[in-house]
Scaffold this motif. Structure first.
Motif, PDB file in Angstrom:
ATOM      1  N   UNK A  36       0.955  -1.179  -0.424  1.00 54.33           N
ATOM      2  CA  UNK A  36       0.370   0.432  -0.210  1.00 54.33           C
ATOM      3  C   UNK A  36       0.302   1.183   0.047  1.00 54.33           C
ATOM      4  N   UNK A  37       0.735   1.816  -0.840  1.00 51.19           N
ATOM      5  CA  UNK A  37       1.785   3.200  -1.444  1.00 51.19           C
ATOM      6  C   UNK A  37       1.215   4.027  -0.063  1.00 51.19           C
ATOM      7  N   UNK A  38       0.057   4.075   0.701  1.00 50.43           N
ATOM      8  CA  UNK A  38      -0.006   5.226   1.547  1.00 50.43           C
ATOM      9  C   UNK A  38       0.529   5.040   1.959  1.00 50.43           C
ATOM     10  N   UNK A  39       0.433   4.025   2.731  1.00 53.50           N
ATOM     11  CA  UNK A  39       0.833   3.679   4.273  1.00 53.50           C
ATOM     12  C   UNK A  39       1.968   2.573   4.678  1.00 53.50           C
ATOM     13  N   UNK A  40       2.282   2.389   3.257  1.00 54.64           N
ATOM     14  CA  UNK A  40       3.972   1.147   3.131  1.00 54.64           C
ATOM     15  C   UNK A  40       3.850   0.013   3.891  1.00 54.64           C
ATOM     16  N   UNK A  41       2.447  -0.340   3.736  1.00 55.04           N
ATOM     17  CA  UNK A  41       2.431  -1.465   4.213  1.00 55.04           C
ATOM     18  C   UNK A  41       2.122  -2.666   3.355  1.00 55.04           C
ATOM     19  N   UNK A  42       2.849  -3.862   3.691  1.00 50.78           N
ATOM     20  CA  UNK A  42       3.163  -4.831   3.347  1.00 50.78           C
ATOM     21  C   UNK A  42       2.020  -5.566   3.038  1.00 50.78           C
ATOM     22  N   UNK A  59      -4.155   2.732  -5.294  1.00 49.48           N
ATOM     23  CA  UNK A  59      -2.990   2.892  -3.679  1.00 49.48           C
ATOM     24  C   UNK A  59      -1.995   1.620  -4.083  1.00 49.48           C
ATOM     25  N   UNK A  60      -2.145   0.851  -4.786  1.00 53.54           N
ATOM     26  CA  UNK A  60      -1.863  -0.739  -4.535  1.00 53.54           C
ATOM     27  C   UNK A  60      -0.598  -0.340  -5.247  1.00 53.54           C
ATOM     28  N   UNK A  61       0.178  -1.435  -4.930  1.00 51.29           N
ATOM     29  CA  UNK A  61       1.586  -1.306  -5.921  1.00 51.29           C
ATOM     30  C   UNK A  61       2.455  -2.460  -5.895  1.00 51.29           C
ATOM     31  N   UNK A  62       2.672  -3.435  -7.953  1.00 52.49           N
ATOM     32  CA  UNK A  62       3.084  -4.406  -7.164  1.00 52.49           C
ATOM     33  C   UNK A  62       4.646  -4.180  -7.030  1.00 52.49           C
ATOM     34  N   UNK A  63       5.405  -4.691  -6.410  1.00 55.01           N
ATOM     35  CA  UNK A  63       6.677  -3.838  -6.753  1.00 55.01           C
ATOM     36  C   UNK A  63       7.799  -5.250  -7.115  1.00 55.01           C
ATOM     37  N   UNK A  77      12.358  -5.380  -0.398  1.00 53.67           N
ATOM     38  CA  UNK A  77      13.572  -6.660  -0.552  1.00 53.67           C
ATOM     39  C   UNK A  77      13.247  -7.399   1.037  1.00 53.67           C
ATOM     40  N   UNK A  78      13.461  -6.720   2.051  1.00 48.46           N
ATOM     41  CA  UNK A  78      14.049  -6.577   3.224  1.00 48.46           C
ATOM     42  C   UNK A  78      12.376  -7.167   3.899  1.00 48.46           C
ATOM     43  N   UNK A  79      11.522  -7.572   3.658  1.00 46.65           N
ATOM     44  CA  UNK A  79       9.818  -7.589   3.935  1.00 46.65           C
ATOM     45  C   UNK A  79       9.572  -9.003   3.324  1.00 46.65           C
ATOM     46  N   UNK A  80      10.265  -8.673   1.844  1.00 43.58           N
ATOM     47  CA  UNK A  80      10.041 -10.101   1.135  1.00 43.58           C
ATOM     48  C   UNK A  80      11.024 -10.950   1.648  1.00 43.58           C
ATOM     49  N   UNK A  81      12.327 -10.544   2.014  1.00 41.84           N
ATOM     50  CA  UNK A  81      13.492 -11.826   2.507  1.00 41.84           C
ATOM     51  C   UNK A  81      13.210 -12.456   3.887  1.00 41.84           C
ATOM     52  N   UNK A  82      12.163 -11.675   4.730  1.00 39.94           N
ATOM     53  CA  UNK A  82      11.962 -11.881   6.412  1.00 39.94           C
ATOM     54  C   UNK A  82      10.564 -13.022   5.320  1.00 39.94           C
TER      55      UNK A  82
END
Length: 337
Positions: A36-42, A59-63, A77-82
């Protein structure tokens, strides 16, 4: 809970694979995160995130947090790796794992440090970096520690890694940021220029998988698939049928860069090792190894037999995990202290 899940990770531009010792490949998902690009929530990671590409509200972006095999967006990347490390450990473990990550040859100090720090923050006890060609060779069960030449061509999503290996080290190598993503882009560009129709990256990838080929063959020419895109003239949907022969021509400039780099690597290789490679053949791995005709083209251009590795998509992850048992190689790997 009381077991340590040491693992090898292929942190790829297109897909991330995790190999756990004695369990095999336990994670194989796209390297995509939806936020969520507005809140940076994964919101989603992996398969669920990839399914959202091109279909999300503003407001949602697939990165894709990796580009050309290295971290382009550290926090994502950190969120994904975790997420993937947690998945590989079945949720929770009291013991932090040893993690070996496959990386492109010749990445910079800054790029290396980013992966080491991300792995550490994601929950690893210690992180090691192994060059992807070495991991590929180990995963393909080549005798990399012997004084004989082995050559691998690993065509991934973001990079193609080409190397000659002997005595547990890379002797000569080439790493080019030309691989599966560029093949997809070539298909998108071709359809746009020839048909004046815009297709998305997921559609281009499907075309590559279904009819992609790189060597002239009547059987390949007859392959076909249908796609739907946006007509640039009318702005309305338009359906097309694409043929194998035209897709081969679209892919040719990209594929020839890979062939030229393979030949350049051979030219830099000591004669005795070239003799070994001529006898053993060139091992091809990664998603690009599944392109129809790729081994035939390599053989034609180099004069050396080319073989697709067993389970070519998983070689890097398997090799990264298997190196934990190869002390002489492990001791030379870059690591966090």
């Amino acid at each position: 809970m009381f077991k340590r899940y040491d693992m090898g990770i292929d942190l790829g531009t297109a897909n991330t694979l995790v190999y756990v010792k004695n369990k095999g490949i336990v994670v194989n998902e796209p390297s995509v995160v939806a936020i969520n690009v507005e809140t940076d929530e994964v919101l989603k990671v992996g398969n669920e995130a990839k399914n959202m590409i091109g279909k999300t509200p503003a407001y949602i972006k697939a990165i894709r947090p990796l580009k050309d095999g290295v971290i382009a967006d550290y926090n994502v990347a950190l969120a994904m790796l975790s997420y993937f490390i947690n998945r590989a450990q079945n949720g929770f473990s009291l013991f932090r794992p040893l993690v070996v990550v496959g990386v492109p040859v010749g990445i910079t100090e800054v790029e290396s440090r980013a992966i080491l720090e991300a792995g550490n923050e994601a929950g690893a006890k210690r992180v090691f970096l192994i060059e992807e060609p070495m991991a590929t060779a180990i995963g393909a069960n080549l005798n990399v520690e012997e004084p004989t030449g082995n050559m691998v061509v690993d065509i991934g999503g973001g990079t193609t890694e080409i190397a000659v290996i002997s005595l547990g080290s890379l002797v000569t190598w080439t790493s080019i940021r030309v691989a599966g993503d560029e093949l997809d882009d070539a298909i998108i560009q071709y359809v746009r220029e020839v048909y004046r129709v815009v297709i998305g990256e997921r559609t281009a990838e499907r075309v590559k998988i279904e009819i992609g080929n790189v060597f002239p063959d009547k059987e390949y020419d007859e392959l076909e698939t249908s796609v739907t895109g946006i007509d640039l003239s009318s702005g309305l949907p338009k359906k097309l049928v694409l043929k194998g022969g035209e897709i081969r021509e679209a892919l040719k400039p990209i594929v020839m860069q890979i062939i030229d780099s393979t030949k350049a690597t051979l030219e830099k290789t000591p004669p005795e090792l070239v003799a070994d490679i001529t006898e053993r053949g060139i091992v091809v791995a990664g998603g690009g190894s599944l392109l129809r005709g790729i081994t035939t083209l390599i053989e034609k251009e180099t004069g050396i037999n080319a073989i697709v590795a067993d389970e070519p998509m998983t070689c890097v992850a398997r090799g990264a995990g298997m190196v934990l048992d190869k002390v002489s190689i492990l001791s030379r790997l870059r690591r966090n202290e």
